[in-house]
Write an enzyme that holds these catalytic residues in place. Sequence first.
Site, PDB file in Angstrom:
ATOM      1  N   ASP A 158      10.219  -6.847 -11.397  1.00  0.00           N
ATOM      2  CA  ASP A 158       8.572  -6.851 -12.114  1.00  0.00           C
ATOM      3  C   ASP A 158       8.546  -6.001 -13.239  1.00  0.00           C
ATOM      4  O   ASP A 158       9.261  -5.151 -13.465  1.00  0.00           O
ATOM      5  CB  ASP A 158       7.396  -6.754 -10.981  1.00  0.00           C
ATOM      6  N   GLU A 195       0.807 -10.353  -4.856  1.00  0.00           N
ATOM      7  CA  GLU A 195      -0.235  -9.991  -4.010  1.00  0.00           C
ATOM      8  C   GLU A 195      -0.730 -10.839  -3.078  1.00  0.00           C
ATOM      9  O   GLU A 195      -0.199 -11.989  -3.126  1.00  0.00           O
ATOM     10  CB  GLU A 195      -1.357  -9.766  -4.922  1.00  0.00           C
ATOM     11  N   ASN A 246      -0.717  -2.972   0.474  1.00  0.00           N
ATOM     12  CA  ASN A 246      -1.431  -4.247   0.973  1.00  0.00           C
ATOM     13  C   ASN A 246      -0.243  -5.345   1.524  1.00  0.00           C
ATOM     14  O   ASN A 246      -0.635  -6.678   1.592  1.00  0.00           O
ATOM     15  CB  ASN A 246      -2.201  -4.862  -0.147  1.00  0.00           C
TER      16      ASN A 246
HETATM   17  C1  GLP Z   1       4.668  -1.127  -7.005  1.00  0.00           C
HETATM   18  C2  GLP Z   1       5.858  -2.165  -7.290  1.00  0.00           C
HETATM   19  C3  GLP Z   1       6.447  -2.583  -5.786  1.00  0.00           C
HETATM   20  C4  GLP Z   1       6.649  -1.102  -5.004  1.00  0.00           C
HETATM   21  C5  GLP Z   1       5.452  -0.848  -4.635  1.00  0.00           C
HETATM   22  C6  GLP Z   1       5.540   0.371  -3.779  1.00  0.00           C
HETATM   23  O1  GLP Z   1       3.459  -1.753  -6.962  1.00  0.00           O
HETATM   24  N1  GLP Z   1       5.400  -3.222  -7.984  1.00  0.00           N
HETATM   25  O2  GLP Z   1       7.702  -3.322  -6.111  1.00  0.00           O
HETATM   26  O3  GLP Z   1       7.344  -1.844  -3.936  1.00  0.00           O
HETATM   27  O4  GLP Z   1       4.878  -0.397  -5.643  1.00  0.00           O
HETATM   28  O5  GLP Z   1       5.687   1.607  -4.497  1.00  0.00           O
HETATM   29  P1  GLP Z   1       5.773   2.966  -3.783  1.00  0.00           P
HETATM   30  O6  GLP Z   1       7.441   2.777  -3.337  1.00  0.00           O
HETATM   31  O7  GLP Z   1       6.019   3.777  -4.770  1.00  0.00           O
HETATM   32  O8  GLP Z   1       5.098   3.311  -2.414  1.00  0.00           O
END
Ligand code: GLP
Length: 243
Positions: free
Chosen positions: A67, A143, A136
């Site tokens: 992404d 989402e 979430n």
């Molecule tokens: C972001 C990314 C996800 C990632 C998530 C969790 O929103 N788009 O791909 O898995 O955060 O992030 P973290 O590992 O910092 O908790």
Amino acid sequence: MKIIKTKNYDEMSEKAASIFISQVNAKPTSVLGLATGSSVLGLYENLIESHKNDKLDFSQIKTVNLDEYAGLSGTNDQSYRYYMDNNLFKHINIKPENTHLPDGLAKDLHAECKRYNSEIANLGGIDIQLLGLGLNGHIGFNEPDDIFVKETHLVDLDESTIKANSRFFADEKDVPRQAITMGIQNIMHAKKIVLCVSGKAKASILKEVLFGEITPKVPGSILQFHPDLTVVADEDALSAIAL
Ligand code: GLP
């Protein structure tokens, strides 16, 4: 599904990295599906170490990221292109042209989604996909929704995601409201998936994802259908699950 329980974040990073190291050694032309966020940072540090100390060779590796935020250029330090360049790519011998992320600055973001979707197909599919997990239940930026969206698409970020990700920005209002993300089918078509989860805050969502109802309201729950899913998670993240 295989669950690897680790003592802490560092051990999670080592174990998850060893899966990627084996993949790169076994198939030096692999297409690696990569992720951003704090959960996978330690894994990238391990890959860099392995490149420096053991000559792990990325010269024929191709990567495709999950992404990218809409509206951020690759030189913006909050963009996922910047994250990947600085936390992995510039420290290993990967060819820049072999690294793929959506272009968050594309004039026509819907056309960019189409282009990125074809790019994944043109690479011949993903050999191994790395995932983190949103609080979430999101994977990539898929989402909670009424449906699973199959292909790369433009998404309006959840209020909760904007809040969670605001920790990386100077101000919550600076967090982009939209992102381009691979769809659920893009992710599920990967031959192998590795999900990294760390910390108490993710314990209840991880339980829902792995053992709850399979529903687009908890996007990661679809992973229960994947034939080759490895979850690498620390004790805190697994604390709601009796193993
Ligand atoms: C972001 C990314 C996800 C990632 C998530 C969790 O929103 N788009 O791909 O898995 O955060 O992030 P973290 O590992 O910092 O908790």
